[in-house]
Scaffold this active site. Structure first.
Site, short mmCIF file in Angstrom:
data_model
loop_
_atom_site.label_atom_id
_atom_site.label_comp_id
_atom_site.label_asym_id
_atom_site.label_seq_id
_atom_site.Cartn_x
_atom_site.Cartn_y
_atom_site.Cartn_z
N HIS A 23 0.80 -1.23 0.00
CA HIS A 23 0.00 0.00 0.00
C HIS A 23 0.84 1.28 0.00
O HIS A 23 0.54 2.22 0.75
CB HIS A 23 -0.95 -0.01 1.20
CG HIS A 23 -2.05 -1.03 1.12
ND1 HIS A 23 -2.52 -1.56 -0.06
CD2 HIS A 23 -2.81 -1.62 2.10
CE1 HIS A 23 -3.50 -2.41 0.18
NE2 HIS A 23 -3.69 -2.48 1.49
N HIS A 44 -9.88 2.18 0.28
CA HIS A 44 -9.80 1.09 1.26
C HIS A 44 -10.86 1.17 2.36
O HIS A 44 -10.55 0.94 3.53
CB HIS A 44 -8.40 1.07 1.86
CG HIS A 44 -7.92 -0.29 2.29
ND1 HIS A 44 -8.54 -1.02 3.28
CD2 HIS A 44 -6.91 -1.05 1.86
CE1 HIS A 44 -7.89 -2.17 3.44
NE2 HIS A 44 -6.90 -2.22 2.59
N GLU A 93 -11.59 -3.56 -3.06
CA GLU A 93 -10.64 -2.58 -3.56
C GLU A 93 -10.47 -2.78 -5.07
O GLU A 93 -9.90 -3.78 -5.50
CB GLU A 93 -9.30 -2.74 -2.85
CG GLU A 93 -9.40 -2.64 -1.34
CD GLU A 93 -8.26 -3.39 -0.64
OE1 GLU A 93 -7.10 -2.97 -0.78
OE2 GLU A 93 -8.54 -4.39 0.05
C1 GLA Z 1 -5.34 -5.19 1.86
C2 GLA Z 1 -4.45 -6.37 1.84
C3 GLA Z 1 -4.54 -7.10 3.13
C4 GLA Z 1 -4.27 -6.19 4.30
C5 GLA Z 1 -5.19 -5.02 4.25
C6 GLA Z 1 -4.86 -3.99 5.28
O1 GLA Z 1 -6.62 -5.51 1.64
O2 GLA Z 1 -4.71 -7.23 0.77
O3 GLA Z 1 -3.63 -8.18 3.14
O4 GLA Z 1 -2.95 -5.76 4.26
O5 GLA Z 1 -5.12 -4.38 3.00
O6 GLA Z 1 -4.81 -4.51 6.55
#
Ligand code: GLA
Length: 387
Positions: free
Chosen positions: A147, A221, A352
């Site tokens: 991220h 997110h 997402e």
């Molecule tokens: C995304 C990732 C997960 C996790 C979340 C945040 O969805 O795919 O593995 O890292 O973000 O906690």
């Protein structure tokens, strides 16, 4: 000669700047909550939402549509702080997880409601090679980059410009990610526009341009719970995902590079099924990228989620090729969120919309490389209804 041409140029520049200042002033003259200055924007309210430890002010914008749906978005992380939508009895309820105040977001947030960038999801070992040059990114998730790194787009303050249009209102957020930030090449100018329409849609439009080739994968997110934030877990929600394929991952959640059919596996959500129906068969829970069935370039259906007790339904439409379905597996009851609610495992789900994880290292996946002169442009809609 030089002076002669410079004077009119300066005059033109000054006039231009004055006109621009006038236009900006008009645009930012929003309604101040509780203030005397009831300006021309009727459905956008701006108010302070606290300060970072260095004193930087954070603003909160509340958008209200004709049906009284409300989206609150702050400049820190261009984060959706709450989203109130109606249940089948017409009662509004907040359907996203998060905190009541800025402080919570600054202390610990698993990306609640945030804009994620420069690259949503993982890049293996934080490394990739582009045009023969190897780049090393910040590593913040085991051995991998997640991220956007240590200080991703979720942890920066964005510049906000509210607006109002026909049947819609919103906020345009801008952020310039500097060359070298978290290890990425190129100055990347990003715009994310949230629009709340009178058709009960929350629309996100993303745009970016760069001065050096760079990977870009922007996403949103939010953790949704359509029964209402903090109301148990989401295992009873019925999910449909418009995807015949997904990208399997290794133990570190890095795609293996294969594209596998969902049919006959617990990954199959082609027909509606509760999130909880087969989750026990998926090690760790759902945290996978789906390869969306697409027919063209425009906004196309990606997913639908229905919550039977409240009748709330959410449709997700996107221009993106992928959808990360994350069932809130890392929530563990240690976070107390809005209204004092504790968030247990699976207290929310994320959908997402994005390109596939680790694409910079997977030549067979659709490219995430943006080059100078190109414009990154994607859109996603979260649309709400009841039945
Ligand atoms: C995304 C990732 C997960 C996790 C979340 C945040 O969805 O795919 O593995 O890292 O973000 O906690």
């Amino acid at each position: 000669m030089r002076q002669k041409t410079q004077i009119p140029a300066l005059v033109i520049l000054a006039l231009g700047l004055a006109a621009l200042a006038g236009a900006c002033k008009k645009e930012t003259a929003v309604t101040q909550k509780g203030g005397e200055d009831m300006a021309h924007l009727k459905s956008v309210v701006q108010e302070p939402f606290g300060r970072l430890s260095d004193g930087t002010a954070v603003e909160l914008y509340t958008l209200t549509n004709a049906g009284e749906l409300k989206a609150r978005i702050m400049t820190y992380g261009a984060t959706l702080v709450s989203l109130e939508v109606k249940d089948r009895a017409g009662k509004l309820g907040d359907v996203t997880l998060g905190y009541d105040a800025l402080d919570g977001y600054l202390k610990v947030s698993p990306y609640f409601g945030a804009i994620v960038g420069r690259y949503g999801n993982r890049i293996a070992k934080g490394r990739f090679t582009l045009d023969g040059v190897e780049y090393k990114l910040a590593v913040n998730n085991g051995a991998n980059h997640l991220h956007g790194g240590l200080k991703g787009f979720d942890k920066v303050v964005w510049k906000a410009t509210p607006f109002e249009g026909q049947g819609a209102r919103g906020v345009k957020f801008e952020y310039l990610s500097k060359d070298g930030e978290e290890g990425y090449p190129g100055n990347l100018a990003c715009t994310v526009t949230y629009t709340l329409t009178d058709a009960d849609e929350l629309k996100l439009d993303y745009e970016a341009a760069t001065d050096k080739a760079t990977p870009v994968n922007l996403t949103h997110h939010s953790y949704f719970n359509l029964a209402g934030q903090g109301v148990g877990d989401v295992l009873g929600h019925e999910l449909t995902i418009n995807a015949d394929h997904f990208t399997p991952v290794d133990a570190g959640l890095i795609p293996t590079g294969e594209i596998t059919v969902v049919k006959g596996t617990p990954m199959d959500f082609i027909a509606p099924l509760t999130i909880g129906a087969r989750i026990a068969k998926v090690a760790g829970g759902y945290d996978h990228n789906y390869v969306l069935n697409r027919t063209g370039q425009g906004l196309e259906p990606a997913a639908r989620v229905y919550e039977p007790t409240t009748g709330r339904e959410m449709d997700v439409l996107t221009t993106e090729p992928g959808l990360q379905f994350y069932s809130g597996n890392f929530l563990d009851g240690t976070i107390t969120g809005k209204a004092g609610k504790v968030y247990p495992v699976h207290a929310g789900f994320c959908l997402e919309t994005q390109h596939f994880p680790d694409s910079p290292n997977k030549p067979k996946f659709p490219s995430t490389i943006l080059r100078p002169g190109q414009t990154f442009k994607t859109s996603t809609i979260y649309k709400f209804s009841t039945r």
